[in-house]
Design a protein around this motif. Structure first.
Motif, mmCIF file in Angstrom:
data_model
loop_
_atom_site.group_PDB
_atom_site.id
_atom_site.type_symbol
_atom_site.label_atom_id
_atom_site.label_comp_id
_atom_site.label_asym_id
_atom_site.label_seq_id
_atom_site.Cartn_x
_atom_site.Cartn_y
_atom_site.Cartn_z
ATOM 1 N N ASP A 106 0.836 -1.208 0.000
ATOM 2 C CA ASP A 106 0.000 0.000 0.000
ATOM 3 C C ASP A 106 0.870 1.258 0.000
ATOM 4 O O ASP A 106 0.603 2.213 -0.735
ATOM 5 C CB ASP A 106 -0.948 0.016 1.206
ATOM 6 C CG ASP A 106 -2.145 -0.895 1.021
ATOM 7 O OD1 ASP A 106 -2.417 -1.302 -0.126
ATOM 8 O OD2 ASP A 106 -2.814 -1.199 2.041
ATOM 9 N N ALA A 107 1.913 1.253 0.817
ATOM 10 C CA ALA A 107 2.820 2.409 0.868
ATOM 11 C C ALA A 107 3.526 2.592 -0.472
ATOM 12 O O ALA A 107 3.662 3.715 -0.960
ATOM 13 C CB ALA A 107 3.841 2.227 1.995
ATOM 14 N N ALA A 108 3.959 1.477 -1.079
ATOM 15 C CA ALA A 108 4.626 1.564 -2.388
ATOM 16 C C ALA A 108 3.659 2.075 -3.446
ATOM 17 O O ALA A 108 4.019 2.922 -4.276
ATOM 18 C CB ALA A 108 5.183 0.198 -2.785
ATOM 19 N N PHE A 109 2.426 1.597 -3.423
ATOM 20 C CA PHE A 109 1.425 2.072 -4.382
ATOM 21 C C PHE A 109 1.133 3.554 -4.177
ATOM 22 O O PHE A 109 0.971 4.308 -5.142
ATOM 23 C CB PHE A 109 0.134 1.260 -4.284
ATOM 24 C CG PHE A 109 0.223 -0.112 -4.883
ATOM 25 C CD1 PHE A 109 0.919 -0.343 -6.059
ATOM 26 C CD2 PHE A 109 -0.396 -1.189 -4.277
ATOM 27 C CE1 PHE A 109 0.992 -1.610 -6.616
ATOM 28 C CE2 PHE A 109 -0.315 -2.459 -4.815
ATOM 29 C CZ PHE A 109 0.376 -2.675 -5.987
ATOM 30 N N ASP A 110 1.061 3.976 -2.913
ATOM 31 C CA ASP A 110 0.833 5.398 -2.627
ATOM 32 C C ASP A 110 1.975 6.244 -3.184
ATOM 33 O O ASP A 110 1.748 7.313 -3.754
ATOM 34 C CB ASP A 110 0.685 5.631 -1.119
ATOM 35 C CG ASP A 110 -0.645 5.119 -0.569
ATOM 36 O OD1 ASP A 110 -1.567 4.866 -1.390
ATOM 37 O OD2 ASP A 110 -0.747 4.967 0.660
ATOM 38 N N GLU A 111 3.203 5.762 -3.016
ATOM 39 C CA GLU A 111 4.368 6.492 -3.525
ATOM 40 C C GLU A 111 4.334 6.562 -5.055
ATOM 41 O O GLU A 111 4.574 7.620 -5.647
ATOM 42 C CB GLU A 111 5.657 5.819 -3.065
ATOM 43 C CG GLU A 111 6.905 6.554 -3.512
ATOM 44 C CD GLU A 111 8.184 5.858 -3.078
ATOM 45 O OE1 GLU A 111 9.202 6.088 -3.736
ATOM 46 O OE2 GLU A 111 8.152 5.097 -2.099
ATOM 47 N N VAL A 112 4.006 5.455 -5.686
ATOM 48 C CA VAL A 112 3.916 5.427 -7.152
ATOM 49 C C VAL A 112 2.814 6.370 -7.628
ATOM 50 O O VAL A 112 2.985 7.111 -8.598
ATOM 51 C CB VAL A 112 3.677 3.984 -7.664
ATOM 52 C CG1 VAL A 112 3.297 3.973 -9.132
ATOM 53 C CG2 VAL A 112 4.917 3.145 -7.439
#
Length: 129
Positions: free
Chosen positions: A45-51
């Protein structure tokens, strides 16, 4: 014996249903795996938010560059039109100045001819001023 097997099969099925219904306590490995999956989900989720943040930022930059390109094209068009008008004005002004210069030369030639005609009857002595 057939009846024992039937009861044994029913007992096994009952135990399987009981475990599947969540009434039994899951093994420690399952809890650790579940915690690991939840942690991985949070990381994803954090990686998707960053992307998503980067994508939106890049999308904003793309829109900005497109707008700047559009404005540059407009300014270039205006600048070319103004430069053309200025060049034509300079050419007209040069033509006027050349016409004036021709008039001045013509007047000087006429004045020189008139002056020679007026003084052609007299010859001044050499050395007199």
């Amino acid at each position: 014996m057939a009846g024992g097997r039937r009861h044994g099969g029913l007992g096994l099925a009952a135990v399987a249903l009981w475990l599947a219904s969540g009434c039994g306590t899951p093994p420690e490995e399952a809890e650790a795996r579940l915690a690991e999956l939840q942690a991985e989900e949070e990381r994803m989720d954090a990686a998707f938010d960053e992307v998503e943040t980067r994508l939106l930022g890049n999308q904003g930059k793309t829109h900005l560059w497109q707008e700047l390109g559009r404005r540059h094209a407009q300014v270039s068009e205006i600048q070319c039109r103004v430069a053309d008008e200025h060049l034509l004005s300079m050419a007209k002004h040069l033509e006027k100045q050349e016409a004036k210069a021709r008039q001045v030369r013509k007047r000087r030639r006429m004045a020189a001819v008139d002056s020679r005609m007026l003084t052609s009857g007299h010859k001044e002595p050499v050395g007199s001023n």
